[in-house]
Write an enzyme that holds these catalytic residues in place. Structure first.
Site, mmCIF file in Angstrom:
data_model
loop_
_atom_site.group_PDB
_atom_site.id
_atom_site.type_symbol
_atom_site.label_atom_id
_atom_site.label_comp_id
_atom_site.label_asym_id
_atom_site.label_seq_id
_atom_site.Cartn_x
_atom_site.Cartn_y
_atom_site.Cartn_z
ATOM 1 N N GLU A 183 0.994 -1.016 -0.006
ATOM 2 C CA GLU A 183 -0.071 0.028 -0.009
ATOM 3 C C GLU A 183 0.661 1.366 0.043
ATOM 4 O O GLU A 183 0.682 2.020 0.972
ATOM 5 C CB GLU A 183 -1.064 -0.089 1.325
ATOM 6 C CG GLU A 183 -2.089 -1.284 0.997
ATOM 7 C CD GLU A 183 -3.205 -1.013 2.047
ATOM 8 O OE1 GLU A 183 -2.962 -0.301 3.272
ATOM 9 O OE2 GLU A 183 -3.911 -1.868 2.105
ATOM 10 N N GLU A 303 -4.832 -8.197 -0.998
ATOM 11 C CA GLU A 303 -5.567 -8.534 0.215
ATOM 12 C C GLU A 303 -7.052 -8.160 -0.322
ATOM 13 O O GLU A 303 -7.164 -7.337 -1.396
ATOM 14 C CB GLU A 303 -5.222 -7.262 1.179
ATOM 15 C CG GLU A 303 -3.912 -7.293 1.740
ATOM 16 C CD GLU A 303 -3.833 -6.029 2.796
ATOM 17 O OE1 GLU A 303 -4.763 -5.545 3.011
ATOM 18 O OE2 GLU A 303 -2.543 -6.029 3.012
#
Length: 571
Positions: A183, A303
């Site tokens: 991220e 994810e």
């Protein structure tokens, strides 16, 4: 993803490309082994990533920020845990690791004890037959995000980290995969163009370091994320520009997906997996497939889940939740995309080795192979204060065929107990009256809708009456509305001032965030209003709350904050 995160901003960014003018680096040589270890039959990257499906995240352990891997509440990782995860049918495991707190200043050396511990867990996973994805995790927001103001310092630290990791694992089997950063995000940048430039710099430096370290890293699969691991088209185009520059056949693209934000956290009235939420999901898969998969670049959704799961899995209503995961699995399978379930400890019990929500995992597991039938709802409400009547719901066979209805394993009689016309299922009043018995409040029976394939669909038969609230007083730190739920279930809550303007957090919507601004306590007979809610309520102004229940009932209630004191009255 941070398992303690209580809010994640959802925003739709305008699509568009960004031309990156960058120097090209050399391509890798061969494709990775598909089997355990080197020297076996080769497969291209697309085949290798297909072999990784499905995957699971070992979240909130080695990525925990604190003293050690137990700092965020999970037990120490054991080989037995990984063996049991493998037994659930997972072929790959993502091992998030936060390294910065174990890195020395100056020469940026990694703590050898921490590195040994990570290597131990990686070895266990490889020995169990997993494909393993190892990354740099919360470092992304802890220190890498400061790159706009400290480009040289961040690069030195980041490069040193990957130099050590590449050296430590250079001779690991090909089933070990490296992910450059989790991220990625940047604070204080000038905007999208600078963000894209910085992430390209990190991804290409990572690629150069790993490829230059030799051994198995010559052709190891490497995973590169988009900014924020977003699947917005502009972010995908930026990442695709990096892939074009690197021109390496052993690269994987990665994004994350936690659903349409209002549905994912149950805010702004997003109580259902409706057409808007479905289009958000299907659009994500279409963009990722068109940008990467259609060009021969494999994709891992590193994810996925729902953001409300950070607290517990009850923030999103069960049936709506199951429809989300059923469709997600279907699109992943039909679009050729590998997925890794985010699990911070709330899904698979790490010492008991069972699923905390077996029904949820049943639908996830089934979606790896095919589709399951669902329905418009898994809740059928009958008011105790009124005569029992027929109840209707719509079946969604999803390419399967409805084969019947049962109760406690006994098949019910079509035409007598229920009627099916097309996809409309009518539960006869005689069936409901028989199964509701004394009509106590709550779930009195469960039916099972069976389909020709996949998981069955559970239907709760619930007896209810309109909930009853009572006056109360308390403080902003501890206030609860006395609630006799009378069998009903809370869906959402609105909050507005007398003039009709929105009150409380997220003041762009009257509908507040479930389990953040408010939460039901069914056992305790109350509905809590949180300190976070009152922190954004004006002093002395009356706020009218409207509680919406899954039966369709609504009840209003007034609260007034005066300093840290709160009074509540039935409207």
């Amino acid at each position: 993803m941070n398992g303690f995160r209580t809010f994640r901003r959802w925003v739709s960014l305008a699509a568009g490309g960004l031309a990156l003018v960058m120097a090209s680096s050399g391509a890798a040589s061969a494709a990775p082994d598909a089997g355990p270890g080197r020297g076996g039959p080769k497969a291209d990257a697309m085949d290798a990533v297909e072999a990784m499906q499905p995957g699971w995240n070992l979240g909130n352990s080695l990525d925990a920020v604190g003293a050690d891997e137990t700092a965020w509440g999970n037990p120490r990782i054991t080989e037995e845990l990984l063996e049991n995860v493998r037994d659930q049918g997972f072929n790959s495991i993502r091992i998030p690791v936060t390294w910065g707190q174990h890195q020395a200043p100056g020469d940026h050396a990694l703590d050898p004890d921490h590195l040994d511990r990570v290597a131990e867990v990686v070895d266990w996973a490889l020995d169990d037959g997993f494909w393993v994805m190892l990354n740099i995790h919360h470092d992304s927001w802890q220190w890498i995000s400061s790159m706009p103001a400290d480009r040289e310092g961040v690069r030195a630290r980041y490069d040193a980290m990957w130099e050590q990791l590449a050296e430590r694992f250079r001779d690991a089997p090909d089933r070990l995969v490296f992910e450059s950063i989790n991220e990625p995000q940047f604070s204080g940048s000038s905007g999208d163009a600078e963000n894209a430039e910085l992430l390209h710099e990190l991804n290409t430096s990572f690629h150069e370091i790993v490829r230059g370290s030799g051994g198995g890293n010559d052709d190891r699969l490497l995973v590169l994320p988009s900014l924020h691991t977003s699947a917005d088209q502009a972010r995908l185009d930026e990442l695709m520009a990096t892939f074009d520059v690197l021109d390496d056949p052993n690269l994987i693209a990665t994004v994350h997906y936690y659903g349409y934000w209002p549905f994912s956290v149950n805010v702004a009235g997003g109580t259902r997996f409706d057409e808007v939420a479905r289009e958000d999901m299907t659009g994500m898969f279409q963009r990722v497939r068109d940008t990467f998969v259609a060009r021969g670049i494999p994709v891992v959704i590193g994810e996925y889940g729902l953001l409300g799961f950070d607290r517990h899995t009850g923030t999103v209503q069960q049936g709506e939740k199951l429809k989300f995961f059923e469709l997600f699995g279907h699109y992943a399978r039909t679009h050729g995309i590998t997925t890794m379930l985010w699990d911070n400890g709330q899904h698979f019990h790490r010492t008991g080795f069972t699923w905390n929500d077996a029904e949820l995992f049943g639908h996830i597991e089934s979606s790896w192979r095919g589709r399951s039938g669902t329905a418009s709802t898994d809740q059928v409400f009958s008011a105790r204060s009124a005569p029992v009547t027929d109840q209707r719901l719509t079946l969604h066979p999803n390419g399967t065929r409805f084969t019947g209805l049962s109760h406690d394993g006994d098949r019910l009689r079509r035409g007598w107990d229920y009627v099916i016309e097309g996809n409309e299922l009518t539960l006869r009043a005689r069936l409901l009256a028989r199964l509701d018995g004394d009509r106590e409040y709550g779930t009195n029976a469960q039916l099972t809708a069976h389909f020709s394939k996949g998981e069955p669909w559970r239907i709760d038969l619930i007896t209810y009456d309109r909930p009853v609230l009572a006056d109360a007083s308390g403080t902003t730190d501890a206030f609860a509305v006395p609630t006799d739920f009378r069998g009903d279930r809370l869906a959402t809550m609105e909050a507005v001032y007398e003039d009709g303007t929105n009150a409380g957090p997220h003041n762009w919507t009257p509908f507040k965030e479930f389990d953040v601004a408010f939460a039901p306590d069914y056992a305790g007979g109350s509905t809590t209003l949180t300190p976070a809610f009152f922190a954004e309520v004006a002093d002395g102004r009356r706020v009218t709350l409207t509680f919406h229940y899954w039966s369709g009932a609504t009840v209003t209630y007034d609260v007034v904050k005066s300093g840290n004191q709160v009074t509540g009255t039935v409207a």
